[in-house]
Design an enzyme around this catalytic site. Structure first.
Site, PDB file in Angstrom:
ATOM      1  CG  ASP A 127      -3.492  -5.547  25.867  1.00 16.01           C
ATOM      2  OD1 ASP A 127      -3.672  -3.778  26.062  1.00 16.01           O
ATOM      3  OD2 ASP A 127      -1.999  -5.383  25.649  1.00 16.01           O
ATOM      4  CG  ASP A 138      -8.397  -0.617  19.978  1.00 17.85           C
ATOM      5  OD1 ASP A 138      -9.124   0.416  19.951  1.00 17.85           O
ATOM      6  OD2 ASP A 138      -7.160  -0.008  20.148  1.00 17.85           O
ATOM      7  CG  ASP A 190      -7.230  -4.762  22.146  1.00 17.16           C
ATOM      8  OD1 ASP A 190      -7.595  -4.368  22.741  1.00 17.16           O
ATOM      9  OD2 ASP A 190      -5.944  -4.232  21.538  1.00 17.16           O
ATOM     10  N   GLY A 195      -6.539   4.980  26.602  1.00 25.03           N
ATOM     11  CA  GLY A 195      -6.904   5.389  26.130  1.00 25.03           C
ATOM     12  C   GLY A 195      -9.030   5.551  26.412  1.00 25.03           C
ATOM     13  NE  ARG A 199      -2.263   6.418  24.841  1.00 19.80           N
ATOM     14  CZ  ARG A 199      -3.723   5.456  24.377  1.00 19.80           C
ATOM     15  NH1 ARG A 199      -3.548   4.340  25.012  1.00 19.80           N
ATOM     16  NH2 ARG A 199      -4.516   5.614  23.782  1.00 19.80           N
ATOM     17  NE  ARG A 249      -1.833   2.129  19.388  1.00 27.40           N
ATOM     18  CZ  ARG A 249      -1.792   2.872  20.063  1.00 27.40           C
ATOM     19  NH1 ARG A 249      -1.129   3.730  19.434  1.00 27.40           N
ATOM     20  NH2 ARG A 249      -2.002   3.442  21.244  1.00 27.40           N
ATOM     21  CB  THR A 274     -10.058  -0.652  25.447  1.00 21.82           C
ATOM     22  OG1 THR A 274      -9.297  -0.978  24.155  1.00 21.82           O
ATOM     23  CG2 THR A 274     -10.028  -2.708  26.177  1.00 21.82           C
TER      24      THR A 274
HETATM   25  O1  F6P Z   1      -7.972   3.247  22.907  1.00 21.09           O
HETATM   26  C1  F6P Z   1      -7.506   2.416  21.787  1.00 21.09           C
HETATM   27  C2  F6P Z   1      -7.170   3.389  20.403  1.00 21.09           C
HETATM   28  O2  F6P Z   1      -8.098   4.282  20.209  1.00 21.09           O
HETATM   29  C3  F6P Z   1      -7.078   2.780  19.318  1.00 21.09           C
HETATM   30  O3  F6P Z   1      -7.147   2.352  18.668  1.00 21.09           O
HETATM   31  C4  F6P Z   1      -6.169   4.061  18.851  1.00 21.09           C
HETATM   32  O4  F6P Z   1      -5.485   3.546  18.480  1.00 21.09           O
HETATM   33  C5  F6P Z   1      -5.229   4.787  20.121  1.00 21.09           C
HETATM   34  O5  F6P Z   1      -6.107   4.547  21.373  1.00 21.09           O
HETATM   35  C6  F6P Z   1      -4.903   6.145  19.231  1.00 21.09           C
HETATM   36  O6  F6P Z   1      -4.827   6.656  21.038  1.00 21.09           O
HETATM   37  P1  F6P Z   1      -4.612   7.750  21.341  1.00 21.09           P
HETATM   38  O7  F6P Z   1      -5.828   8.775  21.780  1.00 21.09           O
HETATM   39  O8  F6P Z   1      -3.620   8.186  22.364  1.00 21.09           O
HETATM   40  O9  F6P Z   1      -3.677   8.840  19.491  1.00 21.09           O
END
Ligand code: F6P
Length: 333
Positions: free
Chosen positions: A113, A138, A140, A21, A82, A182, A136
């Site tokens: 990660d 998040d 995390d 992301g 991804r 998430r 990121t």
């Molecule tokens: O990058 C982290 C994040 O924003 C999370 O908080 C979220 O759950 C996820 O990515 C969403 O991913 P995508 O953009 O692939 O829907």
């Protein structure tokens, strides 16, 4: 510091990519990697769409001007993805062959990660040193107080929640606002404390809906009708809509509304903090490659650079401080 012959330098051409992301500040990190690399006399290549660009040979030479005027921009000029194919050996082998063709002998991976785990496996299989930069929203990742993009995401959430508070207050409503996260509750916790949320629900803690109902009833008795609930998307309840359903069933008189902030939190111009940490991390990532400090990711702890082996970059789970949760409870009265 410039490279000198005594240094354990094997690297002369480096690649940089953004993976997973995206997060605001990734562009500032790319700029820092490119310009620090060029300063040290390295050739620098941008790899498009994360590991996918390595597999598809979508790799472009970067010059100082390639990263002009991007420090203030959200998203990533290198694009991100991804990449499932990179999880397989065959995909990684293809990627390695493309790097080899270009003579790329070092890699900077900006991501979370999952991206670091990919880099760790890749560096072990093909002996290409990799350096990670924690990017990121998040926050995390173990071993760093900051990740690139977190501060911007939280400030975006705060701005939105403040606006919702105005209309919520005008109508004496209960608002349930869902923020990203998430697996981690940092965005919820920070934005919730900063906007005076009455309840904050995070993936790291179990929450009984009945206890929320009881607390709302108790507040109703005190004529406190305005209530802000901030929930992380990964909370066990299933998110804001599910909480609204549960509350409506038990509190038919309460006027509840939901707002899901979503990807708005991932975009926008990075804050000063994100631009500065991205610049510092990018700079030190290249210095790691030229001094032979391989296969680590660059974090910042207590305002100092922290270098953590890529294989230790596990998601930070359940580390939310009890002190913070007590603060939420006491200040929400
Ligand atoms: O990058 C982290 C994040 O924003 C999370 O908080 C979220 O759950 C996820 O990515 C969403 O991913 P995508 O953009 O692939 O829907």
């Amino acid at each position: 510091m410039r490279i000198n012959k005594k240094m354990k330098n094997k690297v002369s051409k480096i690649g940089v990519l953004t993976s997973g992301g995206d997060s605001p500040g990734m562009n500032a990190a790319i700029r820092a990697v490119v310009r620090t690399g060029l300063y040290h006399g390295l050739e620098v290549f941008g790899i498009m769409k994360g590991y996918q660009g390595m597999i598809e040979n979508d790799i472009v030479k970067m010059e100082s001007r390639s990263v002009a005027n991007i420090i203030q921009r959200g998203g990533t000029i290198l694009k991100s993805a991804r990449c499932k194919e990179f999880l397989e050996y065959e995909g990684r082998k293809k990627a390695y062959n493309h790097l080899k063709e270009k003579g790329i002998d070092g890699l900077v991976v900006i991501g979370g990660d999952g991206s670091f785990r990919g880099a760790d496996t890749f560096s072990k299989e093909f002996d290409i040193p990799c350096i990670g930069l924690a990017g990121t929203i998040d926050k995390d990742i173990n071993g760093t107080d900051f990740t690139i993009g977190f501060d911007t995401a939280v400030n975006t959430a705060i701005e939105a929640i403040d606006k919702i508070r105005d209309t919520m207050d005008a109508h004496d409503r209960v608002f349930i606002i869902e923020v990203m996260g998430r697996d981690a509750g940092y965005i919820a916790l920070h934005s919730g404390i900063a906007t005076g949320a009455e309840t904050i629900l995070i993936p790291e803690r179990k929450t009984n809906i009945d206890s929320i109902v009881n607390s709302l009833l108790e507040k109703e008795r005190r004529k406190k009708l305005v209530n802000l609930i901030v929930v992380a998307e990964g909370h066990e309840s299933g998110g804001a809509n599910k909480i609204q359903e549960a509350l409506s069933a038990k509190l038919p008189n309460a006027e509840t509304r939901v707002c899901i902030l979503g990807h708005i939190q991932r975009g926008g111009s990075p804050t000063c903090i994100d631009r500065v940490i991205a610049s510092r991390m990018g700079f030190h990532a290249v210095e790691c490659l030229i001094t032979g400090r391989y296969n680590v990711f660059v974090g910042i702890q207590n305002n100092r650079m922290n270098y953590i082996p890529l294989h230790d970059a596990v998601k930070e789970k359940g580390k939310i401080s009890e002190e913070w949760l007590r603060i939420v409870k006491i200040l929400a009265s």
